[in-house]
Write a protein that holds these residues in place. Structure first.
Motif, PDB file in Angstrom:
ATOM      1  N   GLU A  85     -53.009   6.660  15.043  1.00 53.98           N
ATOM      2  CA  GLU A  85     -52.046   6.900  16.113  1.00 53.98           C
ATOM      3  C   GLU A  85     -50.743   6.167  15.821  1.00 53.98           C
ATOM      4  O   GLU A  85     -50.739   4.999  15.441  1.00 53.98           O
ATOM      5  N   THR A  86     -49.635   6.854  16.007  1.00 54.90           N
ATOM      6  CA  THR A  86     -48.314   6.283  15.767  1.00 54.90           C
ATOM      7  C   THR A  86     -47.536   6.246  17.081  1.00 54.90           C
ATOM      8  O   THR A  86     -47.953   6.824  18.088  1.00 54.90           O
ATOM      9  N   PHE A  87     -46.377   5.601  17.039  1.00 61.03           N
ATOM     10  CA  PHE A  87     -45.522   5.566  18.216  1.00 61.03           C
ATOM     11  C   PHE A  87     -45.094   6.978  18.619  1.00 61.03           C
ATOM     12  O   PHE A  87     -45.026   7.309  19.810  1.00 61.03           O
ATOM     13  N   ASP A  89     -46.806   9.708  18.279  1.00 59.05           N
ATOM     14  CA  ASP A  89     -47.936  10.339  18.977  1.00 59.05           C
ATOM     15  C   ASP A  89     -47.967   9.921  20.448  1.00 59.05           C
ATOM     16  O   ASP A  89     -48.182  10.750  21.343  1.00 59.05           O
ATOM     17  N   ILE A  90     -47.757   8.631  20.688  1.00 59.31           N
ATOM     18  CA  ILE A  90     -47.773   8.127  22.063  1.00 59.31           C
ATOM     19  C   ILE A  90     -46.593   8.711  22.846  1.00 59.31           C
ATOM     20  O   ILE A  90     -46.748   9.117  24.000  1.00 59.31           O
ATOM     21  N   ALA A  91     -45.413   8.759  22.217  1.00 60.85           N
ATOM     22  CA  ALA A  91     -44.229   9.294  22.899  1.00 60.85           C
ATOM     23  C   ALA A  91     -44.407  10.772  23.246  1.00 60.85           C
ATOM     24  O   ALA A  91     -43.952  11.218  24.305  1.00 60.85           O
ATOM     25  N   VAL A  98     -43.260   6.099  28.147  1.00 66.05           N
ATOM     26  CA  VAL A  98     -42.424   5.507  27.098  1.00 66.05           C
ATOM     27  C   VAL A  98     -40.992   5.350  27.599  1.00 66.05           C
ATOM     28  O   VAL A  98     -40.358   4.307  27.397  1.00 66.05           O
ATOM     29  N   THR A 101     -40.815   2.510  30.176  1.00 67.96           N
ATOM     30  CA  THR A 101     -40.955   1.212  29.506  1.00 67.96           C
ATOM     31  C   THR A 101     -39.664   0.831  28.795  1.00 67.96           C
ATOM     32  O   THR A 101     -39.202  -0.314  28.888  1.00 67.96           O
TER      33      THR A 101
END
Length: 122
Positions: A85-87, A89-91, A98, A101
């Motif tokens: 998982e990368t940033f 993917d989270i975004a 995101v 935050t």
């Protein structure tokens, strides 16, 4: 006197089962306190006898080292495969979280930058 071996806060069930298993395998007596209904206490696994505490701690340290190494190997394999998982993917999965935050970080940095100015003006 009993001694806490493992606080069950945020401990996956498989890890707690492994700890119970190696304590049973080595005939170390223990008891478990269940988490409270309202989340005040998260429960724990306690070793009953003082004489068993050094062995239980040694076994726990060995278990945690094995678990750590396995987790690192799995993460490295996922990075090599491109499935980690990368940033990004989270975004893509949680864009609002995101964005909020990032906004909170910017607001806090702005307040921190303005605080000395405000204090000096007083």
């Amino acid at each position: 006197m009993s001694k806490l071996l493992l606080n069950l806060r945020m401990v996956p069930e498989d890890e707690a089962d492994d700890v119970r298993g190696f304590l049973d395998d080595h005939r170390i007596e223990y008891y478990e306190i269940e988490p409270s209904r309202w989340g005040i206490s998260f429960g724990g696994i306690w070793v009953k006898h003082d004489a068993d505490i050094p062995q239980a701690k040694r076994l726990m340290a060995e278990y945690q080292a094995r678990r750590r190494d396995a987790a690192r190997e799995a993460h490295d394999a996922a990075r090599r495969d491109g499935t980690a998982e990368t940033f990004g993917d989270i975004a893509r999965r949680e864009p609002l979280r995101v964005a909020l935050t990032a906004l909170a970080i910017v607001v806090l940095l702005g307040l921190m930058a303005l605080l000395p100015y405000y204090l000096m003006r007083r």
